[in-house]
Design a protein around this motif. Sequence first.
Motif, PDB file in Angstrom:
ATOM      1  N   LEU A 110       0.825  -1.209   0.000  1.00  0.00           N
ATOM      2  CA  LEU A 110       0.000   0.000   0.000  1.00  0.00           C
ATOM      3  C   LEU A 110       0.858   1.258   0.000  1.00  0.00           C
ATOM      4  N   ARG A 111       1.922   1.230   0.750  1.00  0.00           N
ATOM      5  CA  ARG A 111       2.764   2.418   0.851  1.00  0.00           C
ATOM      6  C   ARG A 111       3.570   2.656  -0.420  1.00  0.00           C
ATOM      7  N   PHE A 159      -3.392   1.328  10.614  1.00  0.00           N
ATOM      8  CA  PHE A 159      -3.105   2.625  10.002  1.00  0.00           C
ATOM      9  C   PHE A 159      -3.761   3.699  10.862  1.00  0.00           C
ATOM     10  N   GLU A 193      -2.960   8.313   7.643  1.00  0.00           N
ATOM     11  CA  GLU A 193      -2.493   7.363   6.632  1.00  0.00           C
ATOM     12  C   GLU A 193      -3.649   6.885   5.755  1.00  0.00           C
ATOM     13  N   LYS A 210      -4.644   9.699   3.404  1.00  0.00           N
ATOM     14  CA  LYS A 210      -3.666   9.841   2.322  1.00  0.00           C
ATOM     15  C   LYS A 210      -3.808   8.698   1.314  1.00  0.00           C
ATOM     16  N   GLU A 211      -3.942   7.495   1.832  1.00  0.00           N
ATOM     17  CA  GLU A 211      -4.010   6.311   0.973  1.00  0.00           C
ATOM     18  C   GLU A 211      -5.250   6.317   0.087  1.00  0.00           C
TER      19      GLU A 211
END
Length: 187
Positions: free
Chosen positions: A72-73, A147, A151, A154-155
């Motif tokens: 994911l990151r 998370f 996060e 943002k994701e």
Amino acid sequence: MSATRTLHAQLEALRPQLVRFAQLQLRNDAQAEDAVQDALIAVLEKPDSFRGQSSLRTYVTGILKFKIIDALRQGGRERQFDVDDAGEELVDALFAADGHTREMPRDWGDPDGTLEQKDFFRVLEVCLDKLPAQAARVFMMREWLEFDTDEICKELSVSASNVWVILYRARLRLRECLDLNWFGSAT
């Protein structure tokens, strides 16, 4: 049967569940397969690391969790996010006009003991599958992948207030589903 063959057989039996979990989070079959394969390879490369302090499923899922977070990151793909307003009536039905809950949740007993039961996770998975896909994803990102709100925002390119509304609705639906399918109906 040797210990290595036994481990291989156990991992092969867990694989479908691991793939479903990864697909829920990554929304990409190829990335989900890659994450699961990476997790399984990590277990097979160091089989002595599993000391049996938890179930094999818990151990492998823990490894997969970090593989999913990494995926994911590093992923820079665009994501669409639809807010689920269809559950608004359900939420409203749970509360009285003064804002208090109409019915207090039943005592769920010993949560730690319940979490140890394999069937609980099967029922939880079914309940998660009944959630709208985006709600299930946000819930799992928050509660399972740990998370923080920033996060998730943002994701998924959503606001913090949107995340909290989705989490609230997901928790209500999961509570209802678990009440009906795991903890039993009220008497």
